[in-house]
Enzyme design. Structure first.
Site, PDB file in Angstrom:
ATOM      1  N   ARG A  69      28.768  33.456  36.691  1.00 47.47           N
ATOM      2  CA  ARG A  69      29.761  32.386  36.581  1.00 47.47           C
ATOM      3  C   ARG A  69      29.537  31.386  37.702  1.00 47.47           C
ATOM      4  NH1 ARG A  69      34.164  33.754  38.129  1.00 47.47           N
ATOM      5  NH2 ARG A  69      33.934  35.952  38.601  1.00 47.47           N
ATOM      6  N   TYR A 197      25.101  31.705  30.252  1.00 48.39           N
ATOM      7  CA  TYR A 197      25.555  32.973  30.833  1.00 48.39           C
ATOM      8  C   TYR A 197      26.962  33.323  30.339  1.00 48.39           C
ATOM      9  CZ  TYR A 197      27.626  36.390  33.775  1.00 48.39           C
ATOM     10  OH  TYR A 197      28.300  37.513  34.169  1.00 48.39           O
ATOM     11  N   LYS A 206      37.052  34.580  30.060  1.00 42.60           N
ATOM     12  CA  LYS A 206      37.725  34.035  31.244  1.00 42.60           C
ATOM     13  C   LYS A 206      38.390  32.688  30.930  1.00 42.60           C
ATOM     14  CE  LYS A 206      36.061  37.373  33.786  1.00 42.60           C
ATOM     15  NZ  LYS A 206      36.908  38.495  34.167  1.00 42.60           N
ATOM     16  N   HIS A 226      44.266  39.334  35.055  1.00 44.03           N
ATOM     17  CA  HIS A 226      42.905  39.886  35.177  1.00 44.03           C
ATOM     18  C   HIS A 226      43.027  41.376  35.492  1.00 44.03           C
ATOM     19  CE1 HIS A 226      38.756  39.405  37.383  1.00 44.03           C
ATOM     20  NE2 HIS A 226      38.618  39.891  36.172  1.00 44.03           N
ATOM     21  N   SER A 248      36.151  41.574  42.134  1.00 48.19           N
ATOM     22  CA  SER A 248      34.921  42.212  41.642  1.00 48.19           C
ATOM     23  C   SER A 248      34.369  43.167  42.704  1.00 48.19           C
ATOM     24  CB  SER A 248      33.901  41.156  41.239  1.00 48.19           C
ATOM     25  OG  SER A 248      33.796  40.203  42.244  1.00 48.19           O
ATOM     26  N   CYS A 250      34.973  46.381  42.979  1.00 46.64           N
ATOM     27  CA  CYS A 250      35.925  47.383  43.460  1.00 46.64           C
ATOM     28  C   CYS A 250      36.084  48.532  42.466  1.00 46.64           C
ATOM     29  CB  CYS A 250      37.285  46.750  43.732  1.00 46.64           C
ATOM     30  SG  CYS A 250      37.296  45.666  45.159  1.00 46.64           S
ATOM     31  N   ASP A 277      39.430  44.601  31.451  1.00 50.99           N
ATOM     32  CA  ASP A 277      39.327  43.359  32.214  1.00 50.99           C
ATOM     33  C   ASP A 277      40.560  42.457  32.138  1.00 50.99           C
ATOM     34  OD1 ASP A 277      37.756  41.727  33.928  1.00 50.99           O
ATOM     35  OD2 ASP A 277      37.219  40.409  32.264  1.00 50.99           O
ATOM     36  N   ARG A 370      24.095  42.629  32.408  1.00 45.32           N
ATOM     37  CA  ARG A 370      25.308  43.030  31.686  1.00 45.32           C
ATOM     38  C   ARG A 370      25.033  43.780  30.393  1.00 45.32           C
ATOM     39  NH1 ARG A 370      30.522  41.216  33.842  1.00 45.32           N
ATOM     40  NH2 ARG A 370      29.911  40.136  35.724  1.00 45.32           N
TER      41      ARG A 370
HETATM   42  C1  OXD Z   1      34.365  39.064  36.336  1.00 44.50           C
HETATM   43  C2  OXD Z   1      33.932  39.679  35.069  1.00 44.50           C
HETATM   44  O1  OXD Z   1      33.577  38.335  36.958  1.00 44.50           O
HETATM   45  O2  OXD Z   1      34.742  40.407  34.478  1.00 44.50           O
HETATM   46  O3  OXD Z   1      35.506  39.292  36.720  1.00 44.50           O
HETATM   47  O4  OXD Z   1      32.801  39.452  34.637  1.00 44.50           O
HETATM   48 MN    MN Z   2      36.705  40.298  35.238  1.00 51.19          MN
END
Ligand code: OXD
Ligand code: MN
Length: 587
Positions: A69, A197, A206, A226, A248, A250, A277, A370
């Site tokens: 991102r 991406y 998102k 989130h 992220s 964690c 997510d 991913r």
């Molecule tokens: C993020 C994802 O970046 O879920 O939070 O990909």
């Molecule tokens: Mn996320």
């Protein structure tokens, strides 16, 4: 194929701008998937993987400059700058439409425009919302097919209505100089250009579910967060649910698919995944907060996913999965660092180069490579994950990666205090990431990059929701990452986190005691079950994990103040909570 005037008018207008050679309306059928896969394989956009070992799986490489991102190229385009707030990039809507319009002009010439209707949320749910993404990428269509309920189902939901989020995406030339992700919350519109991406181009995720979603939630009285959603089933068969937000890195996906430790499995406890997510949460008729996972699949980070760290995630990816930027093996299967199997002698790395490992070798899989996998394939997917009403949330967890300051777990005194705990969330950078240790990156509610409006107003919305929910979830903070004097993790983490989750849910039911501390309610050390991990953890370890170091907290409060100083619309309650915290700590 579909008859909806609002949709066809808008598609025609956007086709007039982008000038594709052809327009294909997506229906979501299996035949369509097969045809698009064949076409993308023929053009080299994707590769088919070994269909015996990984049935239905395909592989894609992004451009090397397009692997994550792009927060610095992501804009919230509200008419007034203050409405985007101090934590978002802002562009005036006219300027953004002009600037991106010039780039979109003719961007699909020689290409096909796919019209992708999609539904966020279960088909039978009044919570769900429709989006339509226009894209020139088959990769995007195939991903959207996994991540959302795509095609006819969405158009049926929309019927003759005009209430849909308008998304326009073109890869253009994948030039980072011509890459923008713009959100127009006041127009229900998203324009994304110059990227291929996932997080930038799968507009349902998102962009819609969080940035536009949070704006809609504020306006309509609900919450787009989130957060993962999971359920814990007791031996008696009763399931309690929680939602949890983490920045992220964690272990969010790991927690969402956690396997309880042996002692708990022996007693009959089970963990069910509802989402990994995003959570859309509304007040139910019973006065509780109910959560739906608006997505249909997982877009997870591959490296580090192994049969040890997250068997449920790995098993989810064994069929019908799209792998992006991982390493490719000679037998047409995939590999990544931390998969738990030895590094291959030969592979093709994420850039398409031969890879033979060795000490100085670059990573074979990109660290942000991913998998896109259907949620329904997850071995621990909750039987309730498509319940149109969602699931009732008993607890909300916030967390981050903190070496010293935050204890293993504490409970906020009440909703408003919990909002303050979420607003002060943060995670420390590790040496590996930046060369600096212990720099806190503040990430309120893990929403910093995803809030579609002024974050001060977002905190106010949280505070308002607390007043509206008759029976709100209890709010907790967790930290799996406390370090000892030598820099080692004290808590074993992973499935053992169940022990903390169990205390949390027992607290919600009034079945567990707590000690009142300056920062919140804390478990008594003996209330954290240690059966089975006595070799690593004893009551003294738990005491250490729950200890509060006043100097670290004094520093923490200063750091929070610095972060809040840039907020123009910080609710007074947040400042008041901070003063109360300082007073309780005797500072
Ligand atoms: C993020 C994802 O970046 O879920 O939070 O990909
Ligand atoms: Mn996320």
């Amino acid at each position: 194929m579909y008859s909806n005037k609002a949709v066809s008018d808008w598609v025609n207008e956007m086709a007039g701008l982008t000038k594709p050679d052809t327009i294909v309306w997506i229906d979501g059928s299996e035949e369509e998937r097969a045809l698009l896969t064949e076409e993308a394989a023929a053009s080299g956009e994707i590769e088919l993987l070994n269909q015996e070992k990984l049935p239905g799986c395909i592989y894609h490489r992004t451009a090397e400059n397009d692997v994550a991102r792009v927060e610095h190229l992501t804009f919230i385009c509200t008419s007034k700058k203050e409405d985007a707030g101090p934590t978002n990039n802002w562009m005036p809507p006219e300027e953004a439409y002009d600037k991106l319009g010039a780039l979109f002009d003719g961007s699909m010439t020689g290409r096909t425009m796919y019209v992708v209707p999609y539904l966020m949320g279960p088909a039978a749910s009044g919570f769900s919302k429709v989006g339509i993404e226009l894209t020139d990428s088959i990769y995007v269509v195939l991903n959207m097919r996994i991540m959302t309920r795509m095609g006819k189902v969405a158009m049926d939901y929309l019927g003759g209505g005009a209430d849909f989020v308008k998304g326009l995406h073109s890869k253009l030339d994948l030039n980072p100089e011509r890459r923008y992700i713009c959100h127009f919350p006041e127009d229900n519109t998203i324009w994304s250009i110059g990227s291929g991406y996932g997080g930038n181009v799968l507009l349902g995720k998102k962009c819609f579910s969080l940035r536009i979603g949070s704006f809609l939630g504020k306006t309509e009285g609900w919450m787009a967060e989130h957060m993962l959603i999971l359920g814990v089933e007791s031996p008696e068969g009763k399931v309690d649910y929680l939602a949890a937000a983490f920045p992220s890195a964690c272990g969010k996906t790991n927690l969402a698919m956690m396997i309880p430790p042996q002692y708990a499995r022996d007693k009959g406890y089970k963990v069910w995944t509802v989402g990994d997510d995003i959570a859309w949460m509304r007040i139910g008729e019973d006065g509780r907060l109910w959560a739906v996972n608006p997505e249909f699949g997982f877009f997870g980070v591959a490296p580090g996913t192994s049969m040890k760290s997250n068997p449920n995630a790995l098993l989810t990816t064994k069929k019908n999965t799209i792998f992006t930027n991982v390493a490719l093996l000679e037998d047409g299967t995939v590999w990544w660092e931390g998969m738990g199997t030895p590094a291959p002698e030969h592979a093709t790395d994420w850039k398409g180069n031969p890879w033979t490992g060795g000490v100085s070798a670059e990573k074979a899989a990109h660290p942000n490579s991913r998998f896109t996998a259907p949620a329904g394939q997850c071995p621990c997917i909750s039987p309730e994950w498509e319940n149109p009403n969602g699931v009732p949330i008993s607890a909300i967890l916030f967390g981050g990666r903190r070496a010293k300051v935050a204890p293993l777990v504490y409970q906020s005194f009440d909703w408003d205090h919990g909002v303050f705990v979420g607003a002060t969330m943060g995670s420390e950078t590790t040496a590996a990431a930046t060369g600096q240790v212990g720099i806190v990156r503040r990430d309120p509610m893990a929403m910093l990059p995803f809030c579609g409006y002024n974050m001060g107003d977002y905190f106010a919305h949280w505070l308002d929701m607390g007043k509206m929910i008759p029976n709100p979830p209890k709010i907790f903070n967790v930290n799996w990452f406390r370090l000892d004097g030598e820099g080692h993790f004290i808590w074993p983490g992973y499935g053992e986190n169940f022990r903390v989750v169990k205390w949390i849910l027992d607290r919600c039911k009034g079945d567990a005691g707590a000690d009142e501390s300056a920062i919140g309610y804390m478990p008594k050390p003996e209330d954290i079950e240690i059966t089975g991990i006595e070799d690593e953890v004893n009551l003294d370890t738990i005491r250490e994990l729950l200890s509060i170091d006043k100097d670290s907290w004094a520093q923490e409060i200063e750091n929070q103040k610095e972060f809040f100083s840039k907020f123009d619309r910080l609710p007074e309650e947040i400042r008041a909570q901070q003063q109360k915290l300082a007073a309780r700590l005797g500072l």
